[in-house]
Scaffold this motif. Structure first.
Motif, short mmCIF file in Angstrom:
data_model
loop_
_atom_site.label_atom_id
_atom_site.label_comp_id
_atom_site.label_asym_id
_atom_site.label_seq_id
_atom_site.Cartn_x
_atom_site.Cartn_y
_atom_site.Cartn_z
N VAL A 31 -3.61 8.36 1.20
CA VAL A 31 -2.77 9.32 0.52
C VAL A 31 -4.06 10.45 -0.23
N ILE A 32 -5.12 9.61 -0.62
CA ILE A 32 -6.13 10.65 -1.29
C ILE A 32 -6.76 11.61 -0.15
N ALA A 33 -7.07 11.03 0.99
CA ALA A 33 -7.23 11.73 2.01
C ALA A 33 -6.29 13.15 2.35
N ARG A 34 -5.03 12.84 2.18
CA ARG A 34 -4.01 13.86 2.34
C ARG A 34 -4.19 14.76 1.17
N VAL A 35 -4.33 14.40 -0.13
CA VAL A 35 -4.43 15.21 -1.00
C VAL A 35 -5.54 16.20 -1.05
N ALA A 36 -6.72 15.54 -0.37
CA ALA A 36 -7.74 16.34 -0.50
C ALA A 36 -7.73 17.40 0.57
N HIS A 37 -7.05 17.13 1.64
CA HIS A 37 -6.92 18.07 2.83
C HIS A 37 -5.89 19.20 2.42
N MET A 38 -4.85 18.69 1.43
CA MET A 38 -4.18 19.77 1.04
C MET A 38 -4.87 20.68 -0.06
N ILE A 39 -5.70 20.41 -0.99
CA ILE A 39 -6.46 21.16 -1.65
C ILE A 39 -7.42 21.98 -1.08
N TYR A 40 -8.17 21.40 0.00
CA TYR A 40 -9.09 22.07 0.83
C TYR A 40 -8.33 23.17 1.46
N ALA A 41 -7.05 22.94 2.06
CA ALA A 41 -6.49 23.68 3.09
C ALA A 41 -5.78 25.04 2.36
N GLY A 42 -5.88 24.89 0.87
CA GLY A 42 -5.46 26.03 0.13
C GLY A 42 -6.44 27.12 -0.08
N LYS A 43 -6.17 28.27 -0.82
CA LYS A 43 -7.03 29.27 -0.70
C LYS A 43 -8.29 28.81 -1.24
N PRO A 44 -9.41 29.14 -0.91
CA PRO A 44 -10.58 28.73 -1.47
C PRO A 44 -10.96 29.18 -2.88
N ALA A 69 -10.41 6.54 -7.04
CA ALA A 69 -9.68 7.74 -6.23
C ALA A 69 -10.17 9.19 -6.36
N ALA A 70 -10.44 9.43 -7.74
CA ALA A 70 -11.17 10.72 -8.46
C ALA A 70 -12.21 10.87 -7.92
N GLN A 71 -13.12 10.10 -7.78
CA GLN A 71 -14.58 10.18 -6.83
C GLN A 71 -14.12 10.34 -5.41
N GLN A 72 -13.31 9.73 -4.71
CA GLN A 72 -13.21 9.61 -3.40
C GLN A 72 -12.58 11.07 -3.17
N LEU A 73 -11.50 11.53 -4.06
CA LEU A 73 -11.01 12.92 -3.85
C LEU A 73 -12.03 13.92 -4.07
N THR A 74 -13.00 14.02 -4.92
CA THR A 74 -13.88 14.89 -5.11
C THR A 74 -14.80 14.90 -3.92
N ALA A 105 4.06 12.09 1.27
CA ALA A 105 3.28 10.94 1.64
C ALA A 105 4.00 10.78 3.00
N ASP A 106 5.16 10.99 3.20
CA ASP A 106 5.87 10.29 4.47
C ASP A 106 6.24 11.50 5.32
N ALA A 107 6.38 12.58 4.89
CA ALA A 107 6.98 13.59 5.79
C ALA A 107 5.87 14.72 6.12
N SER A 108 4.73 14.60 5.71
CA SER A 108 3.59 15.57 6.02
C SER A 108 3.32 15.62 7.32
N LYS A 109 3.05 16.82 7.83
CA LYS A 109 2.62 17.01 9.42
C LYS A 109 1.15 16.66 9.36
N LYS A 157 0.87 -1.27 -0.18
CA LYS A 157 -0.22 0.02 -0.05
C LYS A 157 1.07 1.27 -0.04
N LYS A 158 2.01 1.12 0.98
CA LYS A 158 2.84 2.42 0.72
C LYS A 158 3.52 2.48 -0.50
N THR A 159 3.82 1.59 -1.09
CA THR A 159 4.30 1.75 -2.40
C THR A 159 3.55 2.11 -3.48
N GLN A 160 2.25 1.68 -3.49
CA GLN A 160 1.20 2.30 -4.37
C GLN A 160 0.98 3.55 -4.25
N GLU A 161 0.81 4.00 -2.90
CA GLU A 161 0.63 5.40 -2.64
C GLU A 161 1.98 6.32 -2.96
#
Length: 119
Positions: free
Chosen positions: A67-80, A102-107, A57-61, A6-10
């Motif tokens: 990983v999709i949840a982390r990308v979603a958080h990154m997008i949401y945390a940016g400027k609206p 994954a695209a549906q989950q991210l959305t 993926a491995d050093a994020s605070k 899973k880590k390798t896929q992410e």
């Protein structure tokens, strides 16, 4: 063993998104050059794309699930004002990679406050 796979896929997914962001930045910076294959690149700034390169993926605070949840958080945390364009760009890239689920989950995650549902 499953955890390592899973880590390798992410890691591979993040690498693919970073490569796509680099490609798009390069295309944006070329005067009279070829357009990017992602139709949403013209609505995303090079700055927004560059911010996706720094996501780790491995050093994020950010301490959220996959990983999709982390990308979603990154997008949401940016400027609206940049959320929709960054989301559209990333969803297109995920679909190009054959990751429609994954695209549906991210959305869904971005639409629900970056995976941190409002209370």
């Amino acid at each position: 063993m499953l955890f390592n796979r899973k880590k390798t896929q992410e890691a591979a997914l993040l690498t693919a998104l970073r490569e796509a962001a680099l490609r798009a930045i390069w295309r944006l910076e070329q005067e009279n050059g070829p357009g990017d294959i992602n139709p949403h690149t013209t609505s995303v700034s090079a700055y927004s794309l560059a911010s996706m390169l720094t996501f780790s993926a491995d050093a994020s605070k950010i301490n959220v699930g996959n990983v999709i949840a982390r990308v979603a958080h990154m997008i949401y945390a940016g400027k609206p004002t940049r959320r929709d364009s960054r989301l559209a760009w990333t969803v297109w890239e995920l679909e190009r990679l054959g990751l429609a689920e994954a695209a549906q989950q991210l959305t869904e995650l971005v639409r629900t406050h970056g995976g941190t549902r409002a209370r």
